[in-house]
Scaffold this motif. Structure first.
Motif, PDB file in Angstrom:
ATOM      1  N   GLY A  12      52.662  53.226 -46.407  1.00  9.70           N
ATOM      2  CA  GLY A  12      51.263  52.841 -46.573  1.00  9.70           C
ATOM      3  C   GLY A  12      51.205  51.414 -47.070  1.00  9.70           C
ATOM      4  O   GLY A  12      52.258  50.801 -47.290  1.00  9.70           O
ATOM      5  N   PRO A  13      49.996  50.869 -47.257  1.00  5.69           N
ATOM      6  CA  PRO A  13      49.893  49.477 -47.701  1.00  5.69           C
ATOM      7  C   PRO A  13      50.720  49.234 -48.972  1.00  5.69           C
ATOM      8  O   PRO A  13      50.619  49.985 -49.933  1.00  5.69           O
ATOM      9  CB  PRO A  13      48.396  49.308 -47.971  1.00  5.69           C
ATOM     10  N   ALA A  61      56.904  48.594 -39.431  1.00  3.23           N
ATOM     11  CA  ALA A  61      58.169  48.180 -40.046  1.00  3.23           C
ATOM     12  C   ALA A  61      58.117  46.693 -40.354  1.00  3.23           C
ATOM     13  O   ALA A  61      57.438  45.947 -39.647  1.00  3.23           O
ATOM     14  CB  ALA A  61      59.315  48.462 -39.080  1.00  3.23           C
ATOM     15  N   PRO A  62      58.832  46.249 -41.384  1.00  4.08           N
ATOM     16  CA  PRO A  62      58.927  44.805 -41.617  1.00  4.08           C
ATOM     17  C   PRO A  62      59.424  44.102 -40.352  1.00  4.08           C
ATOM     18  O   PRO A  62      60.275  44.632 -39.635  1.00  4.08           O
ATOM     19  CB  PRO A  62      59.965  44.702 -42.741  1.00  4.08           C
ATOM     20  N   GLY A 119      47.518  49.886 -42.363  1.00  2.68           N
ATOM     21  CA  GLY A 119      48.892  50.019 -42.869  1.00  2.68           C
ATOM     22  C   GLY A 119      49.487  51.392 -42.649  1.00  2.68           C
ATOM     23  O   GLY A 119      50.310  51.860 -43.423  1.00  2.68           O
ATOM     24  N   GLN A 120      49.068  52.056 -41.572  1.00  5.96           N
ATOM     25  CA  GLN A 120      49.587  53.405 -41.288  1.00  5.96           C
ATOM     26  C   GLN A 120      50.767  53.348 -40.345  1.00  5.96           C
ATOM     27  O   GLN A 120      50.693  52.688 -39.313  1.00  5.96           O
ATOM     28  CB  GLN A 120      48.481  54.235 -40.632  1.00  5.96           C
ATOM     29  N   ARG A 141      50.075  54.661 -33.152  1.00  8.90           N
ATOM     30  CA  ARG A 141      49.686  54.207 -34.494  1.00  8.90           C
ATOM     31  C   ARG A 141      48.181  53.975 -34.531  1.00  8.90           C
ATOM     32  O   ARG A 141      47.656  53.184 -33.746  1.00  8.90           O
ATOM     33  CB  ARG A 141      50.412  52.902 -34.823  1.00  8.90           C
ATOM     34  N   PRO A 142      47.469  54.659 -35.444  1.00  5.50           N
ATOM     35  CA  PRO A 142      46.029  54.444 -35.558  1.00  5.50           C
ATOM     36  C   PRO A 142      45.728  53.076 -36.166  1.00  5.50           C
ATOM     37  O   PRO A 142      46.378  52.668 -37.135  1.00  5.50           O
ATOM     38  CB  PRO A 142      45.568  55.560 -36.505  1.00  5.50           C
ATOM     39  N   LEU A 143      44.754  52.395 -35.586  1.00  4.42           N
ATOM     40  CA  LEU A 143      44.394  51.055 -36.060  1.00  4.42           C
ATOM     41  C   LEU A 143      43.024  51.076 -36.740  1.00  4.42           C
ATOM     42  O   LEU A 143      42.231  52.016 -36.538  1.00  4.42           O
ATOM     43  CB  LEU A 143      44.380  50.079 -34.886  1.00  4.42           C
TER      44      LEU A 143
END
Ligand SMILES: *[C@@H]1O[C@H](CO)[C@@H](O)[C@H](O)[C@H]1NC(C)=O
Length: 474
Positions: free
Chosen positions: A230-231, A268-269, A301-302, A395-397
């Protein structure tokens, strides 16, 4: 290096840390930047001049304004020994004026600087490390103006509570300096994830990515860990590999794209881990695609989840400190060659030494040689492999759209389709009206209704993928 179980309570007591949630205000979206490891390893060429050139290059390539702000030095910026007072010592040949002027220069180019240390008694490359010296080292980082710390896990206990306690010690030491420093754990194991958010801004979940098979392992491991991200707190499946054929580790240009798309969907980073000063044009085009970056940096940030898969079930494996899947591929090759040589030498000696001492070969050298040979066989049999399968990740935005990544891990080309279950898993309804964009090719896809086979792509073998953005109009 796992401690016997009866020692666990003792270790936990000795370390005596209570875990509190990390709240340093950093890394609310996955970190973006560059790391020296897959570019320089421990080469003497990683010096103050090179760091300045790297900062210039990141700016010149337009990476900085796209968000790649961290310039991270990995292992080998420091000497083997700590100073008499326990401080880390920058290599005086590579960094003759110390770290501060280098950090200042990097800051002057609009970048942030990351350094590397290790929770063990040495770093992975046998340099001075931070076990027991967390407070001193954190103060050094803060004094130099460091913005990011990658904290590795070599030469340390593999026991979980001991590892958590050591990571917590550095977390608290960084906090005590008062300087916000992004804290990136590097323990290469999926069991960090449930504790990760309390310990750092990101945590490595799997072995180093240094070939496509390890990318597959990282992806399969990460599919189980979405709930923990998460964030401010993200699973880290390791750095982005480029396609420079002369870099210590590399992928094909197609796999470079697939890794980037998957990393964006997995939140991911995005740390470029490849030749920066001579980056192939295709890698640069991949890494500078702002539509893909927008997915990575989405404010929700999901982490994405698997919404369709025909891959076999996957169980992540623990990494041993000296296992091939926990060390860079070239280091593993070196290790294997050394062992093979040792085995050959021991067999030869076993064959000849009885002339001097009867039975010396049978009792000492032969078992040693056999051990080496067996070890190599184990290393080889456990090396990572991809499966012949495909997946769809979503991935949900923040705006209600889904970033959908189709990937083909098999050797042969395949058609990958999102069926009714897959649509349902994303909250889409069959018959719904959608707007679809191909983020890699940067074109709109002519799909307007979610019928059978509406979301389907034909992919090449060996790591091809597609990344779409799907918005349902309600
Ligand atoms: C230190 O931790 C406290 C409590 O979690 C937090 O409010 C503060 O922002 C942290 N400071 C730094 C510099 O990380």
């Amino acid at each position: 290096m796992t401690s016997p179980s009866f020692m666990r309570p003792l270790l936990a007591l000795a370390m005596g840390h209570t875990i509190v949630a990390l709240d340093n205000g950093l890394g609310l979206t996955p970190a973006m930047g560059y790391n020296t490891w897959n570019d320089f390893r421990c080469s003497p060429e990683m010096n103050a001049k090179a760091v300045m050139a790297l900062a210039d290059k990141m700016d010149e390539l337009g990476l900085v304004k796209l968000g790649y702000r961290y310039l991270n030095l990995d292992d080998c910026w420091q000497l083997e020994e700590l100073s008499d007072t326990g401080e880390l010592q920058p290599d005086p040949v590579a960094f003759p004026e110390g770290m501060k002027p280098v950090v200042d220069y990097v800051h002057s180019r609009g970048l942030l600087l990351g350094l590397y240390s290790c929770r063990g008694w040495k770093t992975c490359a046998f340099r001075g490390a931070s076990s027991g010296h967390e407070a001193i080292h954190a103060r050094q980082f803060a004094q130099w103006g460091v913005d990011y710390l990658k904290h590795d896990s070599c030469w340390a206990s593999g026991e979980r509570s001991a590892a958590f306690a050591q990571y917590a010690a550095m977390r608290d030491a960084l906090n005590a300096t008062g300087r916000p420093i992004l804290y990136s754990l590097c323990g290469w194991s999926s069991w960090y994830s449930p504790e990760g958010a309390k310990l750092g801004n990101s945590w490595r979940i799997s072995a180093d990515c240094d070939e496509w098979a390890n990318v597959y392992v990282a992806v399969r491991t990460n599919e189980l860990l979405a709930a923990y991200a998460g964030p401010g707190a993200f699973n880290d499946p390791d750095m982005l590999l480029g396609s420079s054929p002369n870099a210590p580790a590399h992928l094909t240009p197609m796999q470079v794209q697939s890794q980037f798309s998957l990393w964006a969907v997995m939140a991911a980073p995005l740390l470029i881990g490849s030749r920066l000063l001579s980056m192939p044009a295709s890698d640069l085009a991949t890494y500078t695609n702002d539509e893909v970056i927008a997915v990575s940096q989405d404010a929700l940030g999901q982490q994405g989840r698997v919404v369709w898969s025909n891959c076999p079930p996957y169980v992540p494996r623990d990494n041993w400190w000296n296992s091939p899947w926990s060390m860079p591929f070239d280091v593993c090759c070196m290790w294997t060659r050394a062992l093979a040589t040792a085995a050959a030498v021991l067999f030869t000696m076993a064959a000849t030494c009885r002339r001097f001492a009867p039975r010396c070969g049978a009792y000492v050298l032969l078992p040693l040689g056999l051990f080496c040979a067996l070890y190599i066989a184990v290393l080889w049999s456990f090396r990572p492999r991809t499966h012949e399968c495909q997946q769809v990740w979503a991935r949900p935005l923040a705006d209600g759209a889904q970033a959908v990544c189709f990937v083909n891990f098999a050797q042969a080309p395949a058609r990958v389709a999102c069926d009714a279950n897959c649509l349902g898993a994303m909250g889409f309804s069959k018959g719904g009206t959608v707007r679809v964009r191909d983020l890699v090719r940067r074109v709109d896809v002519p799909v307007t209704t979610l019928g059978d086979d509406a979301l389907a792509v034909d992919l090449e073998g060996d790591g091809d993928s597609a990344l779409w953005r799907v918005l349902e109009r309600r």
